[in-house]
Design a protein around this motif. Structure first.
Motif, mmCIF file in Angstrom:
data_model
loop_
_atom_site.group_PDB
_atom_site.id
_atom_site.type_symbol
_atom_site.label_atom_id
_atom_site.label_comp_id
_atom_site.label_asym_id
_atom_site.label_seq_id
_atom_site.Cartn_x
_atom_site.Cartn_y
_atom_site.Cartn_z
ATOM 1 N N ARG A 43 68.492 -80.015 -15.229
ATOM 2 C CA ARG A 43 69.820 -79.565 -14.814
ATOM 3 C C ARG A 43 70.846 -79.649 -15.926
ATOM 4 O O ARG A 43 71.945 -79.137 -15.798
ATOM 5 N N PHE A 44 70.495 -80.324 -17.021
ATOM 6 C CA PHE A 44 71.382 -80.442 -18.170
ATOM 7 C C PHE A 44 70.526 -80.635 -19.412
ATOM 8 O O PHE A 44 69.327 -80.906 -19.315
ATOM 9 N N GLY A 45 71.117 -80.502 -20.575
ATOM 10 C CA GLY A 45 70.353 -80.586 -21.812
ATOM 11 C C GLY A 45 70.720 -81.736 -22.730
ATOM 12 O O GLY A 45 70.113 -81.901 -23.786
ATOM 13 N N LEU A 46 71.723 -82.527 -22.350
ATOM 14 C CA LEU A 46 72.156 -83.614 -23.231
ATOM 15 C C LEU A 46 72.763 -84.736 -22.395
ATOM 16 O O LEU A 46 73.570 -84.484 -21.498
ATOM 17 N N ASP A 71 63.618 -86.944 -23.948
ATOM 18 C CA ASP A 71 63.093 -85.957 -24.904
ATOM 19 C C ASP A 71 62.047 -85.062 -24.238
ATOM 20 O O ASP A 71 62.063 -83.848 -24.415
ATOM 21 N N ASP A 72 61.133 -85.669 -23.469
ATOM 22 C CA ASP A 72 60.095 -84.903 -22.773
ATOM 23 C C ASP A 72 60.698 -83.926 -21.770
ATOM 24 O O ASP A 72 60.155 -82.847 -21.544
ATOM 25 N N TYR A 73 61.811 -84.313 -21.164
ATOM 26 C CA TYR A 73 62.486 -83.452 -20.191
ATOM 27 C C TYR A 73 63.376 -82.407 -20.873
ATOM 28 O O TYR A 73 64.082 -81.661 -20.212
ATOM 29 N N LYS A 74 63.359 -82.391 -22.202
ATOM 30 C CA LYS A 74 64.186 -81.485 -23.002
ATOM 31 C C LYS A 74 65.673 -81.766 -22.827
ATOM 32 O O LYS A 74 66.503 -80.871 -22.908
ATOM 33 N N ALA A 75 65.989 -83.028 -22.577
ATOM 34 C CA ALA A 75 67.383 -83.467 -22.486
ATOM 35 C C ALA A 75 67.610 -84.435 -23.640
ATOM 36 O O ALA A 75 67.063 -85.537 -23.643
ATOM 37 N N GLY A 76 68.363 -84.021 -24.610
ATOM 38 C CA GLY A 76 68.634 -84.894 -25.739
ATOM 39 C C GLY A 76 69.529 -86.050 -25.336
ATOM 40 O O GLY A 76 70.048 -86.099 -24.222
ATOM 41 N N SER A 77 69.713 -86.974 -26.239
ATOM 42 C CA SER A 77 70.603 -88.109 -25.992
ATOM 43 C C SER A 77 71.505 -88.274 -27.203
ATOM 44 O O SER A 77 71.097 -88.038 -28.333
ATOM 45 N N LYS A 78 72.741 -88.667 -26.926
ATOM 46 C CA LYS A 78 73.723 -88.793 -27.997
ATOM 47 C C LYS A 78 74.636 -89.966 -27.704
ATOM 48 O O LYS A 78 75.149 -90.099 -26.597
ATOM 49 N N SER A 79 74.814 -90.816 -28.685
ATOM 50 C CA SER A 79 75.737 -91.939 -28.572
ATOM 51 C C SER A 79 77.073 -91.512 -29.159
ATOM 52 O O SER A 79 77.151 -91.064 -30.303
ATOM 53 N N TYR A 80 78.135 -91.666 -28.382
ATOM 54 C CA TYR A 80 79.463 -91.285 -28.864
ATOM 55 C C TYR A 80 79.906 -92.174 -30.017
ATOM 56 O O TYR A 80 80.348 -91.703 -31.040
ATOM 57 N N SER A 81 79.733 -93.495 -29.846
ATOM 58 C CA SER A 81 80.251 -94.423 -30.852
ATOM 59 C C SER A 81 79.260 -94.747 -31.970
ATOM 60 O O SER A 81 79.650 -95.351 -32.963
ATOM 61 N N LYS A 82 78.004 -94.361 -31.799
ATOM 62 C CA LYS A 82 76.975 -94.636 -32.819
ATOM 63 C C LYS A 82 76.227 -93.339 -33.140
ATOM 64 O O LYS A 82 75.100 -93.128 -32.707
ATOM 65 N N PRO A 83 76.818 -92.462 -33.931
ATOM 66 C CA PRO A 83 76.221 -91.141 -34.165
ATOM 67 C C PRO A 83 74.893 -91.149 -34.906
ATOM 68 O O PRO A 83 74.169 -90.165 -34.876
ATOM 69 N N TRP A 84 74.520 -92.251 -35.536
ATOM 70 C CA TRP A 84 73.242 -92.260 -36.260
ATOM 71 C C TRP A 84 72.045 -92.190 -35.324
ATOM 72 O O TRP A 84 70.936 -91.944 -35.740
ATOM 73 N N PHE A 85 72.254 -92.394 -34.001
ATOM 74 C CA PHE A 85 71.153 -92.234 -33.048
ATOM 75 C C PHE A 85 70.730 -90.772 -32.937
ATOM 76 O O PHE A 85 69.666 -90.478 -32.411
ATOM 77 N N ASP A 86 71.552 -89.871 -33.409
ATOM 78 C CA ASP A 86 71.239 -88.448 -33.317
ATOM 79 C C ASP A 86 70.246 -88.011 -34.388
ATOM 80 O O ASP A 86 69.771 -86.888 -34.363
#
Length: 143
Positions: A43-46, A71-86
C-alpha cells in the motif's frame, strides 16, 4: 511529528501515519503490526521513521529482520534523523546492527533505572501503584 509529515510531503505522498503507544521492544505493537501488514499488501513504498530506536528496540537480529521484510515487500525504510541508513549494501547492515544493539541496551538501562527509582521510593515509604478506590459500606439496621 510535524517534521516527519513535512519531510514525507517532500519525498512523495503521505499515505498514513502509524503510531504506537507501546514500547518499541516488541514487534507485537498494534501500529507496528498494521504497518507491516500494509507494507506486505504494498500500500506504500517507503517507511519514514524519526530514528531507528523509534522503529524497533528489539535488538540487532530482530531489527534487521524487520527491515529485510520491508525490503522484501518493496517498501524502503528511511531514518529522518540518521540519513546514513539509506546507504544500500552491507555497510547499511553494519551501521544498523550497531545502532540497534545500542537501542536494545538503552532499553535495558531505562528498565534498570526505573526499577532502581521505584526501589528508592519504596524504601522511603512512598506507596507505589495506582491509588486504590475508596469503598463505602452502608449497613441497614437489623441486618
Amino acid at each position: 511529528m510535524h517534521l516527519l509529515r513535512d519531510h514525507a510531503a517532500q519525498v512523495g505522498t503521505l499515505y498514513k501515519v502509524f503510531q504506537d503507544d507501546e514500547s518499541g521492544k516488541s514487534s507485537k505493537r498494534r501500529g507496528f503490526k498494521e504497518l507491516m501488514l500494509e507494507a506486505y499488501q504494498k500500500r506504500f513504498g517507503l517507511v519514514l521513521f524519526w530514528k531507528l530506536d523509534r522503529f524497533s528496540r528489539e535488538g540487532t537480529l530482530a531489527t534487521l529482520e524487520q527491515l529485510k521484510k520491508l525490503d522484501d515487500y518493496k517498501a524502503g525504510s528511511k531514518s529522518y534523523s540518521k540519513p546514513w541508513f539509506d546507504t544500500p549494501g552491507p555497510f547499511r547492515d553494519v551501521v544498523i546492527s550497531l545502532v540497534s544493539t545500542l537501542a536494545a541496551q538503552d532499553l535495558v538501562k531505562i528498565s534498570e533505572n526505573t526499577k532502581l527509582a521505584l526501589a528508592r521510593k519504596k524504601a522511603a515509604g512512598v506507596k507505589l501503584g495506582a491509588p486504590t478506590k475508596s469503598a463505602a459500606i452502608i449497613e441497614q439496621p437489623g441486618r
